[in-house]
Design a protein around this motif. Sequence first.
Motif, mmCIF file in Angstrom:
data_model
loop_
_atom_site.group_PDB
_atom_site.id
_atom_site.type_symbol
_atom_site.label_atom_id
_atom_site.label_comp_id
_atom_site.label_asym_id
_atom_site.label_seq_id
_atom_site.Cartn_x
_atom_site.Cartn_y
_atom_site.Cartn_z
ATOM 1 N N SER A 106 -10.929 5.366 4.876
ATOM 2 C CA SER A 106 -12.067 4.669 5.461
ATOM 3 C C SER A 106 -11.638 3.488 6.322
ATOM 4 O O SER A 106 -12.403 3.022 7.155
ATOM 5 C CB SER A 106 -13.001 4.172 4.351
ATOM 6 N N GLY A 107 -10.431 2.987 6.098
ATOM 7 C CA GLY A 107 -9.952 1.879 6.910
ATOM 8 C C GLY A 107 -8.864 1.104 6.196
ATOM 9 O O GLY A 107 -8.866 0.992 4.972
ATOM 10 N N PHE A 108 -7.927 0.556 6.973
ATOM 11 C CA PHE A 108 -6.826 -0.210 6.397
ATOM 12 C C PHE A 108 -7.344 -1.467 5.695
ATOM 13 O O PHE A 108 -6.840 -1.867 4.648
ATOM 14 C CB PHE A 108 -5.843 -0.586 7.509
ATOM 15 N N PRO A 111 -11.306 -0.939 0.798
ATOM 16 C CA PRO A 111 -10.712 -0.634 -0.499
ATOM 17 C C PRO A 111 -9.708 0.519 -0.449
ATOM 18 O O PRO A 111 -8.707 0.494 -1.172
ATOM 19 C CB PRO A 111 -11.944 -0.285 -1.350
ATOM 20 N N ASP A 112 -9.949 1.507 0.409
ATOM 21 C CA ASP A 112 -8.988 2.610 0.530
ATOM 22 C C ASP A 112 -7.604 2.078 0.895
ATOM 23 O O ASP A 112 -6.588 2.437 0.299
ATOM 24 C CB ASP A 112 -9.452 3.622 1.589
ATOM 25 N N GLY A 113 -7.553 1.211 1.905
ATOM 26 C CA GLY A 113 -6.286 0.635 2.329
ATOM 27 C C GLY A 113 -5.669 -0.255 1.270
ATOM 28 O O GLY A 113 -4.442 -0.268 1.082
ATOM 29 N N PHE A 114 -6.502 -0.992 0.551
ATOM 30 C CA PHE A 114 -5.993 -1.877 -0.500
ATOM 31 C C PHE A 114 -5.396 -1.062 -1.650
ATOM 32 O O PHE A 114 -4.388 -1.459 -2.247
ATOM 33 C CB PHE A 114 -7.106 -2.784 -1.013
ATOM 34 N N PHE A 115 -5.994 0.090 -1.964
ATOM 35 C CA PHE A 115 -5.438 0.958 -2.998
ATOM 36 C C PHE A 115 -4.083 1.522 -2.564
ATOM 37 O O PHE A 115 -3.169 1.668 -3.375
ATOM 38 C CB PHE A 115 -6.410 2.100 -3.328
ATOM 39 N N LEU A 141 -4.968 3.336 9.243
ATOM 40 C CA LEU A 141 -3.633 3.261 8.666
ATOM 41 C C LEU A 141 -3.035 1.876 8.913
ATOM 42 O O LEU A 141 -3.425 1.178 9.849
ATOM 43 C CB LEU A 141 -2.714 4.318 9.286
ATOM 44 N N SER A 142 -2.070 1.515 8.096
ATOM 45 C CA SER A 142 -1.406 0.223 8.266
ATOM 46 C C SER A 142 -0.604 0.196 9.563
ATOM 47 O O SER A 142 -0.162 1.228 10.060
ATOM 48 C CB SER A 142 -0.470 -0.039 7.081
ATOM 49 N N SER A 143 -0.400 -0.999 10.079
ATOM 50 C CA SER A 143 0.447 -1.160 11.262
ATOM 51 C C SER A 143 1.910 -1.299 10.872
ATOM 52 O O SER A 143 2.783 -1.402 11.737
ATOM 53 C CB SER A 143 0.001 -2.396 12.055
ATOM 54 N N GLN A 144 2.179 -1.305 9.552
ATOM 55 C CA GLN A 144 3.532 -1.417 9.033
ATOM 56 C C GLN A 144 3.953 -0.101 8.384
ATOM 57 O O GLN A 144 3.265 0.401 7.495
ATOM 58 C CB GLN A 144 3.625 -2.546 7.995
ATOM 59 N N ALA A 145 5.081 0.450 8.813
ATOM 60 C CA ALA A 145 5.515 1.750 8.308
ATOM 61 C C ALA A 145 5.707 1.740 6.794
ATOM 62 O O ALA A 145 5.389 2.721 6.111
ATOM 63 C CB ALA A 145 6.820 2.167 8.992
ATOM 64 N N GLU A 146 6.177 0.624 6.248
ATOM 65 C CA GLU A 146 6.430 0.566 4.808
ATOM 66 C C GLU A 146 5.143 0.555 3.990
ATOM 67 O O GLU A 146 5.177 0.733 2.768
ATOM 68 C CB GLU A 146 7.284 -0.658 4.458
#
Length: 408
Positions: A106-108, A111-115, A141-146
């Motif tokens: 749903s977005g970085f 809550p999806d991104g935080f999980f 998605l995150s802007s950080q690969a890790e």
Amino acid sequence: MGFRGHIVGRKDKPIKTFVHKPYKSILLFGSEMKILATAKERGSANAIAPLVVELRKRGHTITVYATGNAAEAAGFASVGYETLIAEDIDYKKVVGGHDIIVTGTSGFQSPDGFFVRAGRQRHIPVISIFGDTNANYKERLSSQAEELPDAIAVMDETCVQTMKKELPAGLAEEAVKRSRVVGWTAFDHYAKMREEFSSERRIELLTYIGINPENPAYVHFTQSAHPHTAYWAKSDRTFGKKVTEFLYEQGVTQFTFEAASDLRLKLAVKPHPGEEFTRNYTKELTDRHGFTFIPARACNTQQLMLAAYSVTAGRSTCLTEATLLDRNVGGIIPDMGEDWIYPFPALALGAIPYTQKWDDIQTVLKQVTSQDETVVHSLAENRKKFSVDGKASQRLADLIEELGGNKK
């Protein structure tokens, strides 16, 4: 340890589809998994729910958390869920004790991104599912690969191409390595719907809505919501943008009706429920052309599609659904640029004819309503580019078990 090797794509070759085989569950090795499944938005919940059913069949324990509002959480209604209030979640604590985390996209900054980040921090494998639309990868998605999920499940090859287009080069390369095409889990049940829809049901439905079942039904879906409708009241768009949207959709409806009349086609017209207003603009235009108007709540939309010979629509998920239901489908999106193509897989994959020009609406209508065997065969062959076999959830469950197997 993280998920390695099995979903890596090569730069010089397209990423491979995950092929489902009769599974040998890791339960054979005495290893039942405890899985956390979560999503905020309805589209993600719809994609994850069939997977939950499949994983439970295999003996895994699944805890389902909904973090959106009641309408969004309803996507989990068939599998049962707990509601979490986003502001109150201690993500690292909640993910503890799980073997695998399955999230929506749903977005970085949702809550999806935080999980996802909580799972990565606690070294718990995370798989995120793109199961609704092929767009907005930067925001999802995150802007950080890790901080990317260990695995990213996507619907088809166009998702990989869009990912490459939307993400910065280095991040895109890493995201593609973690991606695997599994199919459209949210639409697994469409294969069964096609198989179970009988000729008797078609006759019954068309008769009920006033269409002669002896004739082919040419169905067109509209979405001309007036700026003052309850539908738009939920949107934060400016009034000017709402007016622009309404006028555009009215134009699509009018030009489509005129093109159909010129071809002497009698359309059956079903409006979006959001069009409900003190004045019914779509019905007025439908009556003027002598077409059949079908009230928004008169019948099930998918059943109507199955009863139809052809389905046309503008910027609507009806294009996705009708293609998966194996109807002759045409998209009418005049003046819409290429950015409007990718969210609609039937268009992006070239599975159905569509037009971005007002002057070509008649051409699309002529194609999808044609009785010519060569045209009909060509349309059917193209639809194979975007179809469902009812096994996407099984493929995704296989991938999750593989991910869990690597962790053990």
